[in-house]
Write a protein that holds these residues in place. Structure first.
Motif, PDB file in Angstrom:
ATOM      1  N   GLN A  67      -5.109  13.498   4.857  1.00 29.96           N
ATOM      2  CA  GLN A  67      -4.883  12.181   5.431  1.00 29.96           C
ATOM      3  C   GLN A  67      -4.928  11.129   4.328  1.00 29.96           C
ATOM      4  O   GLN A  67      -5.800  11.150   3.460  1.00 29.96           O
ATOM      5  N   VAL A  68      -3.975  10.185   4.364  1.00 30.06           N
ATOM      6  CA  VAL A  68      -3.919   9.105   3.378  1.00 30.06           C
ATOM      7  C   VAL A  68      -3.983   7.772   4.109  1.00 30.06           C
ATOM      8  O   VAL A  68      -3.146   7.488   4.975  1.00 30.06           O
ATOM      9  N   ASN A  69      -4.994   6.971   3.778  1.00 28.93           N
ATOM     10  CA  ASN A  69      -5.126   5.621   4.313  1.00 28.93           C
ATOM     11  C   ASN A  69      -5.100   4.643   3.146  1.00 28.93           C
ATOM     12  O   ASN A  69      -5.947   4.719   2.246  1.00 28.93           O
ATOM     13  N   ILE A  70      -4.136   3.745   3.166  1.00 22.22           N
ATOM     14  CA  ILE A  70      -3.947   2.783   2.086  1.00 22.22           C
ATOM     15  C   ILE A  70      -4.264   1.397   2.623  1.00 22.22           C
ATOM     16  O   ILE A  70      -3.661   0.962   3.618  1.00 22.22           O
ATOM     17  N   PHE A  71      -5.214   0.714   1.980  1.00 20.20           N
ATOM     18  CA  PHE A  71      -5.610  -0.621   2.408  1.00 20.20           C
ATOM     19  C   PHE A  71      -5.302  -1.615   1.291  1.00 20.20           C
ATOM     20  O   PHE A  71      -5.583  -1.345   0.121  1.00 20.20           O
ATOM     21  N   GLY A  72      -4.733  -2.745   1.658  1.00 16.90           N
ATOM     22  CA  GLY A  72      -4.464  -3.782   0.677  1.00 16.90           C
ATOM     23  C   GLY A  72      -4.936  -5.133   1.179  1.00 16.90           C
ATOM     24  O   GLY A  72      -4.877  -5.409   2.383  1.00 16.90           O
ATOM     25  N   TYR A  73      -5.426  -5.960   0.267  1.00 20.89           N
ATOM     26  CA  TYR A  73      -5.824  -7.320   0.651  1.00 20.89           C
ATOM     27  C   TYR A  73      -5.759  -8.238  -0.567  1.00 20.89           C
ATOM     28  O   TYR A  73      -6.138  -7.846  -1.678  1.00 20.89           O
ATOM     29  N   SER A  74      -5.289  -9.443  -0.328  1.00 17.66           N
ATOM     30  CA  SER A  74      -5.343 -10.488  -1.339  1.00 17.66           C
ATOM     31  C   SER A  74      -5.544 -11.826  -0.652  1.00 17.66           C
ATOM     32  O   SER A  74      -4.954 -12.084   0.399  1.00 17.66           O
ATOM     33  N   ALA A  75      -6.364 -12.658  -1.249  1.00 12.86           N
ATOM     34  CA  ALA A  75      -6.551 -14.025  -0.747  1.00 12.86           C
ATOM     35  C   ALA A  75      -5.545 -14.968  -1.364  1.00 12.86           C
ATOM     36  O   ALA A  75      -5.562 -16.172  -1.067  1.00 12.86           O
ATOM     37  N   ASN A  76      -4.637 -14.438  -2.210  1.00  8.30           N
ATOM     38  CA  ASN A  76      -3.781 -15.318  -2.998  1.00  8.30           C
ATOM     39  C   ASN A  76      -2.354 -14.796  -3.118  1.00  8.30           C
ATOM     40  O   ASN A  76      -1.814 -14.678  -4.213  1.00  8.30           O
ATOM     41  N   ILE A  77      -1.728 -14.471  -1.986  1.00  4.48           N
ATOM     42  CA  ILE A  77      -0.313 -14.102  -1.997  1.00  4.48           C
ATOM     43  C   ILE A  77       0.506 -15.363  -2.246  1.00  4.48           C
ATOM     44  O   ILE A  77       0.290 -16.409  -1.614  1.00  4.48           O
TER      45      ILE A  77
END
Length: 286
Positions: A67-77
């Motif tokens: 299983q592959v879970n990819i999480f991304g987050y940025s406060a500055n897109i």
């Protein structure tokens, strides 16, 4: 409504009340109590084997499937495309040759009791992972050489801590390859590199924007893929959305071995937060 009292075999007279109690009984009629508990049926080999394929992969019962879970987050897109990650709006850059990585924290509280798991690929594009013991703000290096980094996760916190106190970064020279912001316990970056002799099947893509929706406020989204066998790059999808974008696939989309995949975001104006949750299954080809 008439109420019948089974104790005296008569209907209750006006303005009388009966109190009821409810109990559980087994099939043999015995009341359930601490000495006669309700039986609970757990998972068995038969029930697991009949579970949906995705559940069996998550349980680790399917050989050569992960299983592959990819999480991304940025406060500055920003208005220029980048993956959702800690260093946005600067776009993620891959190194071209395998290297030992430098790892350190911005806090001395992430001491020698703290450990991180770096997962990625070696110079032959084979899966590679290594647990690195931190030393606060001092730089430590990996034993192995990494060509790609897919994630970095805190497996043990510093002495007296529950998570990473500082920002923990894995890098080579000036190339930042993974970062855990303070208190997060894992890197969050919407990119993934597929190992040699494997195929990544993506089932769900979910993107989210932190800005309010409006006629002049929207997020641009695209998927950029580079096939490192043919050395060809292409855009798989290019669209716009507001607040949230979801792409549940009826059939998974297959990404070939040695592919670098970047799920990128860009605002139409201004800078604000964006995040990604991407789900798939990595399957060995043979």
């Amino acid at each position: 409504m008439a109420i019948y009292n089974s104790a005296n075999l008569n209907y209750q007279s006006f303005n009388k009340t009966l109190f009821e109690a409810t109990t559980l009984a087994l099939s043999n009629g015995h009341i359930v109590d601490s000495n006669n508990p309700l039986p609970v049926v757990g998972l068995s080999a038969n029930s697991i084997s009949s579970a949906p394929f995705e559940w069996q992969v998550a349980l680790g019962t399917i050989p050569n499937a992960t299983q592959v879970n990819i999480f991304g987050y940025s406060a500055n897109i920003a208005t220029t495309y980048s993956i959702a990650w800690e260093n946005a709006p600067t776009e993620y850059a891959y190194i071209t040759t395998p290297q030992t990585l430098s790892v350190n924290s911005t806090s001395s509280s992430d001491n020698s009791n703290a450990k991180v798991l770096i997962t990625g690929l070696d110079g032959s594009w084979a899966p590679l992972s290594e647990v690195v013991t931190l030393n606060g703000t001092s730089v430590v290096t990996t034993t192995n050489q990494f060509l790609r980094v897919n994630s970095m996760i805190l497996t043990q916190a510093g002495s007296g801590q529950e998570t990473n106190i500082g920002n923990v970064t894995a890098y080579y020279n000036s190339s930042q390859l993974a970062e855990m912001l303070a208190g997060t316990g894992r890197s969050q970056m919407s990119q993934y590199s597929v190992a040699n002799n494997y195929t990544l099947y993506i089932q769900n893509v979910n993107m989210f924007s932190g800005d309010a929706a409006g006629a002049s406020k929207f997020m641009n989204f695209r998927v950029v893929v580079k096939n490192n066998v043919s050395n060809a790059s292409y855009y798989l999808l290019h669209t716009t959305w507001q607040n949230a974008y979801q792409l549940p696939r009826a059939n998974p989309f297959a990404y070939a071995a040695k592919s670098d995949i970047r799920w990128q975001m860009a605002t139409n104006s201004g800078n604000y937060s964006g995040s990604a949750v991407i789900e798939g299954i990595l399957i060995k080809n043979s």
